[in-house]
Write an enzyme that holds these catalytic residues in place. Structure first.
Site, mmCIF file in Angstrom:
data_model
loop_
_atom_site.group_PDB
_atom_site.id
_atom_site.type_symbol
_atom_site.label_atom_id
_atom_site.label_comp_id
_atom_site.label_asym_id
_atom_site.label_seq_id
_atom_site.Cartn_x
_atom_site.Cartn_y
_atom_site.Cartn_z
ATOM 1 N N LYS A 284 15.352 -0.003 4.944
ATOM 2 C CA LYS A 284 14.855 0.641 4.012
ATOM 3 C C LYS A 284 15.371 2.283 3.922
ATOM 4 C CE LYS A 284 12.284 1.405 -0.084
ATOM 5 N NZ LYS A 284 12.365 1.226 -1.095
ATOM 6 N N LYS B 114 8.982 11.034 0.110
ATOM 7 C CA LYS B 114 8.326 10.291 0.925
ATOM 8 C C LYS B 114 9.536 9.546 1.876
ATOM 9 C CE LYS B 114 5.716 6.045 1.541
ATOM 10 N NZ LYS B 114 5.400 4.830 1.058
ATOM 11 N N LEU C 8 0.797 -1.178 -0.056
ATOM 12 C CA LEU C 8 -0.004 -0.111 -0.094
ATOM 13 C C LEU C 8 0.764 1.385 -0.132
ATOM 14 C CD1 LEU C 8 -2.153 -1.718 2.630
ATOM 15 C CD2 LEU C 8 -3.085 -0.917 0.353
ATOM 16 N N PRO C 9 -0.116 2.325 -0.212
ATOM 17 C CA PRO C 9 1.197 3.662 -0.552
ATOM 18 C C PRO C 9 1.627 4.181 0.743
ATOM 19 C CG PRO C 9 -1.072 3.887 -1.523
ATOM 20 C CD PRO C 9 -1.099 2.456 -0.901
#
Ligand code: NAD
Length: 297
Positions: free
Chosen positions: A171, A246, A64-65
């Site tokens: 990440k 982001k 998901l975003p």
């Protein structure tokens, strides 16, 4: 296996396709009806909600975003936890903050002993299509060994980073460094050009000297230096600046919570934010080099 897959966007759809190809039965859910129709033609089963997708599944995967979507898909009234069976393994592959990953996993554990991992990926949409993604997995050793064979059908490197949340940590630390190193290479290339050296020669020197890094030798931001890099095709078809922004937001926020300075990361975030403000957030992040160049005619 009977696998629930929720979130079938640029990354999730090709990942789900690879699982169908590998012979799994997929229960699919997304808000976008057209991708559901397309995957149904390949043999996937379309569910009416995350809850319905999870019912009867032997494994649940989400892609998901952002964190808010992960919370609502997992914890919402019609969410995964409302439908998932006791002790069923689960993995969220979205890139989100480590804190949310731990909180949702804790809620899953409380709910009938569901063991949930975080496994964000690198490799982009090309890697998702080719099944060559890297998965950074935060999970117990036992859950990792359960997930590994299925993740290997979507990726090439499946790395166990530690307990839940550590996949997200790996990440965001990597992408913090990537965002900074791209700006460093941009600054050096633009200075060299302004001072009058051929940029191919300069890149060759950097790439065989101590300045060498991925942003320089594989993904150089200067047009024409690396034929296969987005810089050589108008900064299209790569890793969008908006996605980099982001990830830098996740890194700086995690750093704030840990009282850890990320000085260059914060500057990098502002530079990509300015790029976004100029309306260039859809371009590959290496277009940050244009912050250092005179406007091109
Ligand atoms: P995307 O926006 O293309 O896809 C997200 C999908 O989730 C969409 O199909 C959307 O309809 C669906 N969705 C949103 N809310 C939903 C809900 N409540 N219920 C069901 N479905 C819902 O995003 P993407 O590029 O596939 O990225 C997914 C994740 O992977 C993000 O966290 C991103 O940061 C990460 N990621 C992306 C890339 C990349 O190159 N695109 C690379 C590495 C990691």
């Amino acid at each position: 296996m009977n696998i629930a897959f929720i979130g079938l966007g640029n990354m999730g759809a090709p990942m789900a396709r690879n699982l169908i190809k590998a012979g799994h039965q997929l229960n699919l859910f997304d808000l976008n009806q057209s991708v559901l129709a397309e995957l149904a033609q390949l043999g996937g089963h379309v569910a009416a909600s995350p809850k319905a997708a999870a019912e009867g599944a032997e494994l649940v995967i989400t892609m998901l975003p952002a964190a808010a979507h992960v919370r609502s898909v997992w914890l919402g009234e019609d969410g995964v936890l409302a439908g998932i069976g006791r002790g069923v393994p689960a993995v969220d592959c979205s890139t989100i903050d480590p804190q949310t990953a731990r909180e949702v996993a804790a809620a899953a554990a409380k709910h009938g002993g569901v063991a949930m991992a975080d496994a964000p990926v690198s490799g982009g949409t090309g890697g998702a299509q080719a099944g060559t993604l890297t998965f950074m997995v935060g999970a117990s050793a036992e859950l990792f060994s359960t997930l590994q064979p299925v993740l290997a059908q979507m990726g090439r490197n499946i790395v166990h980073c530690g307990e839940v949340g550590t996949g997200q940590i790996a990440k965001i630390c990597n992408n913090l460094l990537l965002g900074i190193s791209m700006i460093g290479v941009s600054e050096a290339m633009a200075l060299g050009d302004a001072l009058g050296i051929d940029t191919q020669v300069l890149a060759g020197i950097i790439n065989s000297s101590t300045g060498r890094c991925w942003s320089s030798d594989t993904y150089n931001p200067w047009p024409g230096v690396i034929e296969t890099a987005p810089a050589s095709r108008g900064y299209t078809g790569g890793f969008g600046a908006e996605l980099m922004l982001k990830d830098l937001g996740l890194a700086t926020e995690a750093a704030r919570q840990a009282h850890q300075p990320v000085v260059l990361g914060a500057v990098a975030q502002q530079l990509y934010q300015a790029m976004s403000q100029r309306g260039e957030g859809g371009k590959d992040f290496s277009a940050i080099v244009n912050s250092y160049r005179k406007p091109q005619s």
